[in-house]
Design an enzyme around this catalytic site. Sequence first.
Site, PDB file in Angstrom:
ATOM      1  N   TRP A   1       0.840  -1.203   0.000  1.00  0.00           N
ATOM      2  CA  TRP A   1       0.000   0.000   0.000  1.00  0.00           C
ATOM      3  C   TRP A   1       0.872   1.249   0.000  1.00  0.00           C
ATOM      4  CZ3 TRP A   1      -4.666  -0.886  -1.431  1.00  0.00           C
ATOM      5  CH2 TRP A   1      -5.606   0.150  -1.430  1.00  0.00           C
TER       6      TRP A   1
ATOM      7  N   ASP B   1       0.028  11.129  -0.171  1.00  0.00           N
ATOM      8  CA  ASP B   1      -1.017  12.158  -0.129  1.00  0.00           C
ATOM      9  C   ASP B   1      -2.393  11.533   0.114  1.00  0.00           C
ATOM     10  OD1 ASP B   1      -1.198  10.925  -2.706  1.00  0.00           O
ATOM     11  OD2 ASP B   1      -2.204  12.694  -3.484  1.00  0.00           O
TER      12      ASP B   1
ATOM     13  N   GLU C   1      -3.455   8.785  -2.006  1.00  0.00           N
ATOM     14  CA  GLU C   1      -2.625   7.581  -1.834  1.00  0.00           C
ATOM     15  C   GLU C   1      -1.777   7.263  -3.057  1.00  0.00           C
ATOM     16  OE1 GLU C   1      -6.002   4.783  -0.575  1.00  0.00           O
ATOM     17  OE2 GLU C   1      -4.828   4.997   1.261  1.00  0.00           O
TER      18      GLU C   1
END
Length: 420
Positions: free
Chosen positions: A142, A198, A201
């Site tokens: 992620w 941010d 993502e």
Amino acid sequence: MRLLNVVVCALGLISSHVFAQSSSVDSYISTESPIAKAGIIANIGPIGSKSQGAKAGIVIASPSTTNPNYLFTWTRDSSLVFKALIDQFVSGQDTSLRTLIDQFVSSQAFIQQVSNPSGTVSSGGLGEPKFNVDETAFTGAWGRPQRDGPALRATAIIGYANWLRANGNSSWVTSTLWPVLKLDLDYVAANWNQTGFDLWEEVSSSSFFTTAVQHRALREGSALASAIGQANSNYDTQAANILCFLQSYWNPSGNFVTANTGGGRSGRDANTVLTSIHTFDPAAGCDAVTFQPCSDKALANLKVYVDAFRSIYVVNNGIATNAAVATGRYPEDSYQGGNPWYLATFAVAEQLYDALIVWNTQGSLNVTAISQPFFAQFSSGIAVGTYPSSSTTYATLTTAIKNFADGLAGAMGALLALLI
Ligand SMILES: *[C@@H]1O[C@H](CO)[C@@H](O)[C@H](O)[C@H]1NC(C)=O
Ligand SMILES: *[C@@H]1O[C@H](CO)[C@@H](O)[C@H](O)[C@H]1NC(C)=O
Ligand SMILES: *[C@@H]1O[C@H](CO)[C@@H](O)[C@H](O)[C@H]1NC(C)=O
């Protein structure tokens, strides 16, 4: 890679009711707000009808489990949702929310301690963007860390803490809320000067939204800390440093705020508009240092941001260059086709309603060299100067700006009504 969830989008409607819009927008909001709110509550565990096994107080991003799978809980989104619910609670609009708010605080106290790929509670884990809805760590790849989450969570909980203090329950603040808040505030104070992903993502750098919400959290956190005998001068020192750094996002030649220090894009981004509405403080007037909604820099930025979408979306074809149009996250966006989005378009309307509130309170508005291009959309060739609310120019400008905002809200509202 992902959008803030639709729940947050719907919240824009609830909080934008504060300024008297045209009757059609008013009636749309009074119809839509209960629908939006019921949708929000349905997405919170454990009893929300769509919450799918989420633990108590956990906000799910979406019940969708495929294409895309959004059945997770994000710290940013959850905190923005609970900020709105806490605002409703403390203002007396809905006193039934207290149990849910207490469950949110408990869930966050637990999640803070869950070791995750960003670290442990004491080694960076607070910057982890999302968790599984059963409060276990999400261990897949992620965009991490995301450093706005702890700041937004602190701001939400501080709103509740201030209400408890004002209502004779300081002991709960000290015993239960402060330990959660202190972890988040210490994290922000220690890590604001590090890069992270941010709010969309996607970009790892420094990000205007993140920096601004960190500033807000430390200011509010410092005030609360002092009030409960936990004064921490480092919160003030770091808040001042953050505010200084915040100024560096302003692009004076382009007359707008560059959203991220990295990412290789134009920098025009709903990030910056969301920042003004999520750090709105009516008592700050039109302060440009904190990019208040009615500040010259935030208004100049708004025009550049909106104009970036006039030619790229088919739905905006043929609309006058000074009229409301649909906007999206940023013009280079390609996620899910890179389309207009309610959340972004409503944010533009909300910034303008916020600005109208403050101008009406102050009894005037200023046109500066920086904001002149924004105001010139509504009164061509308008001169730099101060226009008192008794002037015809003030009436012309504020009427046109309200119509513009209603146009944004109305156009999106009509679209949304088709979907539900
Ligand atoms: C203080 O607030 C907490 C959280 O809602 C509640 O559980 C507790 O009963 C309150 N205490 C008092 C004295 O009101
Ligand atoms: C850290 O702060 C300094 C001083 O404001 C700034 O020049 C630098 O870009 C910041 N870096 C990050 C990653 O925030
Ligand atoms: C207009 O500018 C003056 C002078 O800088 C300032 O004192 C005043 O607060 C400003 N008013 C608004 C509404 O921005």
